[in-house]
Design a protein around this motif. Structure first.
Motif, short mmCIF file in Angstrom:
data_model
loop_
_atom_site.label_atom_id
_atom_site.label_comp_id
_atom_site.label_asym_id
_atom_site.label_seq_id
_atom_site.Cartn_x
_atom_site.Cartn_y
_atom_site.Cartn_z
N ARG A 133 -3.45 4.88 3.85
CA ARG A 133 -2.06 4.66 4.23
C ARG A 133 -1.95 5.12 5.68
O ARG A 133 -2.49 6.17 6.05
CB ARG A 133 -1.11 5.47 3.36
N TYR A 134 -1.25 4.31 6.49
CA TYR A 134 -1.19 4.64 7.91
C TYR A 134 0.08 4.09 8.55
O TYR A 134 0.74 3.22 8.02
CB TYR A 134 -2.43 4.10 8.63
N ARG A 135 0.38 4.62 9.71
CA ARG A 135 1.49 4.16 10.53
C ARG A 135 0.87 3.37 11.68
O ARG A 135 -0.06 3.83 12.33
CB ARG A 135 2.29 5.35 11.05
N LEU A 136 1.36 2.16 11.90
CA LEU A 136 0.89 1.29 12.97
C LEU A 136 1.98 1.19 14.02
O LEU A 136 3.11 0.80 13.71
CB LEU A 136 0.55 -0.09 12.42
N ARG A 137 1.66 1.60 15.26
CA ARG A 137 2.62 1.55 16.36
C ARG A 137 2.11 0.60 17.43
O ARG A 137 0.97 0.70 17.85
CB ARG A 137 2.83 2.94 16.95
N MET A 138 3.01 -0.28 17.87
CA MET A 138 2.69 -1.18 18.97
C MET A 138 3.23 -0.54 20.25
O MET A 138 4.19 0.24 20.20
CB MET A 138 3.32 -2.54 18.75
N ASP A 139 2.66 -0.89 21.39
CA ASP A 139 3.11 -0.32 22.66
C ASP A 139 4.58 -0.57 22.96
O ASP A 139 5.22 0.21 23.64
CB ASP A 139 2.24 -0.83 23.81
N ALA A 140 5.12 -1.64 22.41
CA ALA A 140 6.53 -1.97 22.67
C ALA A 140 7.49 -1.10 21.86
O ALA A 140 8.69 -1.29 21.91
CB ALA A 140 6.78 -3.44 22.35
N GLY A 141 6.96 -0.13 21.09
CA GLY A 141 7.80 0.76 20.32
C GLY A 141 7.97 0.35 18.87
O GLY A 141 8.57 1.07 18.08
N TYR A 142 7.45 -0.80 18.49
CA TYR A 142 7.54 -1.30 17.12
C TYR A 142 6.63 -0.47 16.23
O TYR A 142 5.48 -0.21 16.58
CB TYR A 142 7.14 -2.78 17.11
N SER A 143 7.11 -0.04 15.07
CA SER A 143 6.33 0.81 14.18
C SER A 143 6.49 0.32 12.74
O SER A 143 7.60 0.02 12.30
CB SER A 143 6.82 2.25 14.30
N ILE A 144 5.37 0.22 12.02
CA ILE A 144 5.43 -0.18 10.62
C ILE A 144 4.55 0.74 9.78
O ILE A 144 3.58 1.32 10.27
CB ILE A 144 5.02 -1.65 10.40
N SER A 145 4.92 0.88 8.52
CA SER A 145 4.15 1.66 7.56
C SER A 145 3.22 0.71 6.83
O SER A 145 3.65 -0.35 6.37
CB SER A 145 5.11 2.34 6.57
N CYS A 146 1.93 1.06 6.73
CA CYS A 146 0.94 0.14 6.17
C CYS A 146 0.05 0.84 5.15
O CYS A 146 -0.07 2.06 5.14
CB CYS A 146 0.05 -0.40 7.28
N ALA A 147 -0.59 0.02 4.34
CA ALA A 147 -1.62 0.50 3.42
C ALA A 147 -2.68 -0.58 3.31
O ALA A 147 -2.38 -1.77 3.41
CB ALA A 147 -1.02 0.79 2.05
N VAL A 148 -3.92 -0.16 3.14
CA VAL A 148 -5.02 -1.10 2.91
C VAL A 148 -5.85 -0.55 1.76
O VAL A 148 -6.13 0.65 1.69
CB VAL A 148 -5.87 -1.33 4.19
N THR A 149 -6.17 -1.44 0.82
CA THR A 149 -6.99 -1.09 -0.33
C THR A 149 -8.22 -1.99 -0.33
O THR A 149 -8.10 -3.21 -0.21
CB THR A 149 -6.21 -1.27 -1.64
N VAL A 150 -9.39 -1.39 -0.44
CA VAL A 150 -10.65 -2.11 -0.45
C VAL A 150 -11.30 -1.90 -1.82
O VAL A 150 -11.42 -0.77 -2.29
CB VAL A 150 -11.60 -1.60 0.65
N ARG A 151 -11.69 -3.01 -2.44
CA ARG A 151 -12.44 -2.94 -3.68
C ARG A 151 -13.73 -3.72 -3.49
O ARG A 151 -13.71 -4.90 -3.12
CB ARG A 151 -11.66 -3.50 -4.85
N ILE A 152 -14.84 -3.06 -3.74
CA ILE A 152 -16.17 -3.67 -3.63
C ILE A 152 -16.79 -3.65 -5.03
O ILE A 152 -16.92 -2.59 -5.64
CB ILE A 152 -17.05 -2.86 -2.66
N ASP A 153 -17.15 -4.84 -5.51
CA ASP A 153 -17.83 -4.95 -6.80
C ASP A 153 -19.25 -5.45 -6.56
O ASP A 153 -19.46 -6.42 -5.84
CB ASP A 153 -17.09 -5.94 -7.72
N PHE A 154 -20.22 -4.79 -7.18
CA PHE A 154 -21.61 -5.20 -7.05
C PHE A 154 -21.87 -6.42 -7.92
O PHE A 154 -21.43 -6.48 -9.06
CB PHE A 154 -22.54 -4.05 -7.43
N ILE A 155 -22.55 -7.41 -7.36
CA ILE A 155 -22.85 -8.66 -8.10
C ILE A 155 -24.12 -8.46 -8.91
O ILE A 155 -25.10 -7.97 -8.44
CB ILE A 155 -23.00 -9.86 -7.13
#
Length: 139
Positions: free
Chosen positions: A117-139
């Motif tokens: 979970r992270y906060r993403l800020r653009m230089d123009a002052g725009y800010s959004i709250s984000c999350a990224v989930t990674v799932r890796i399954d072995f074949i």
């Protein structure tokens, strides 16, 4: 080297509370390098877009997402260490800062899960709250 299936889910919440979600599905190759895992895969960000070569680097301390192609970026998710980076598109480069609030890595017998979970800020002052989930399954 191991063949894998990959699912990356992203969620962005803007200052107005609007939520945008996206999912990337791909097959790739996983390499173990000491105490970290490297995943290499190809993705097509949208219809008609060029294929992008992508890599994930996962360890207990953080995660890196690297994209090379028509879209390019190097994003680092590590709590306590803000990351200043650029997101390159065919239309120009967007400077941004990532401030990771939470990161967790869980490795199981047949899969690996990572979440940030992270906060993403653009230089123009725009800010959004984000999350990224990674799932890796072995074949």
């Amino acid at each position: 080297m191991e063949r894998i299936r990959l699912r990356i889910s992203g969620e962005q919440t803007d200052e107005g509370g609007n939520v945008d979600r996206n999912v990337t599905l791909a097959e790739g190759i996983l390499f173990r390098e000491g105490d970290r895992v490297r995943v290499e895969y190809m993705e097509r960000p949208s219809e008609g877009a060029d294929t992008v070569r992508s890599r994930l680097l996962l360890s207990e301390g953080g995660m890196e997402m690297i994209r090379e192609g028509s879209l390019h970026s190097h994003m680092v998710f590590q709590p306590g260490h803000p990351c200043r980076t650029e997101y390159g598109t065919p239309f120009g480069i967007l400077p941004m800062e990532i401030e990771t609030e939470f990161y967790r890595l869980l490795e199981r017998k047949k899969s690996i899960h990572a979440r940030a979970r992270y906060r993403l800020r653009m230089d123009a002052g725009y800010s959004i709250s984000c999350a990224v989930t990674v799932r890796i399954d072995f074949i």
